[in-house]
Design a protein around this motif. Sequence first.
Motif, PDB file in Angstrom:
ATOM      1  N   UNK A   1      -1.022   4.641  11.434  1.00 34.73           N
ATOM      2  CA  UNK A   1      -0.596   5.548  10.374  1.00 34.73           C
ATOM      3  C   UNK A   1       0.447   4.822   9.544  1.00 34.73           C
ATOM      4  N   UNK A   2       0.048   4.495   8.324  1.00 40.52           N
ATOM      5  CA  UNK A   2       0.949   3.819   7.391  1.00 40.52           C
ATOM      6  C   UNK A   2       1.983   4.832   6.922  1.00 40.52           C
ATOM      7  N   UNK A   3       3.270   4.544   7.127  1.00 42.20           N
ATOM      8  CA  UNK A   3       4.299   5.507   6.734  1.00 42.20           C
ATOM      9  C   UNK A   3       4.414   5.630   5.212  1.00 42.20           C
ATOM     10  N   UNK A   4       5.204   6.605   4.808  1.00 38.68           N
ATOM     11  CA  UNK A   4       5.346   6.858   3.381  1.00 38.68           C
ATOM     12  C   UNK A   4       6.480   6.076   2.724  1.00 38.68           C
ATOM     13  N   UNK A   5       7.260   5.327   3.515  1.00 35.62           N
ATOM     14  CA  UNK A   5       8.310   4.508   2.897  1.00 35.62           C
ATOM     15  C   UNK A   5       8.503   3.190   3.648  1.00 35.62           C
ATOM     16  N   UNK A   6       9.133   2.256   2.959  1.00 37.76           N
ATOM     17  CA  UNK A   6       9.295   0.888   3.450  1.00 37.76           C
ATOM     18  C   UNK A   6      10.185   0.809   4.688  1.00 37.76           C
TER      19      UNK A   6
ATOM     20  N   UNK B   1       0.809  -1.221   0.000  1.00 36.35           N
ATOM     21  CA  UNK B   1       0.000   0.000   0.000  1.00 36.35           C
ATOM     22  C   UNK B   1       0.847   1.279   0.000  1.00 36.35           C
ATOM     23  N   UNK B   2       2.149   1.148   0.245  1.00 32.96           N
ATOM     24  CA  UNK B   2       3.015   2.327   0.322  1.00 32.96           C
ATOM     25  C   UNK B   2       3.195   2.931  -1.060  1.00 32.96           C
TER      26      UNK B   2
ATOM     27  N   UNK C   1      10.464   2.936   7.168  1.00 28.61           N
ATOM     28  CA  UNK C   1       9.674   3.306   8.338  1.00 28.61           C
ATOM     29  C   UNK C   1       8.703   2.175   8.697  1.00 28.61           C
ATOM     30  N   UNK C   2       8.153   1.526   7.683  1.00 30.91           N
ATOM     31  CA  UNK C   2       7.253   0.402   7.933  1.00 30.91           C
ATOM     32  C   UNK C   2       7.994  -0.725   8.658  1.00 30.91           C
ATOM     33  N   UNK C   3       9.199  -1.035   8.209  1.00 29.02           N
ATOM     34  CA  UNK C   3       9.981  -2.088   8.856  1.00 29.02           C
ATOM     35  C   UNK C   3      10.318  -1.723  10.296  1.00 29.02           C
TER      36      UNK C   3
END
Length: 78
Positions: A51-56, A29-30, A58-60
């Motif tokens: 809050x889904x971050x804008x990059x991978x 979804x990013x 940050x998600x990790x």
Amino acid sequence: MKTIEIKAQQFFELLKIKNTSMWEIFAQMIDGEEKEIIFLDNEEKVLFNYTLPDDLEKLKADQKVFAKEYAEKIAQNN
């Protein structure tokens, strides 16, 4: 920021059927824009949000924090 509402029960059942993790779905979804994901129960009440971050990267980082907090909660309950 875009808002996405997800029915939690159906979402987690689908993950189980597809044998995938929510983190894999979130990664797909990013797109460079933060999104607020709101998980709802069957009565449309908010269970929690993320809050889904804008990059991978940050998600990790979020995934590591989640795993640590989850492990701590499980340990407290045992």
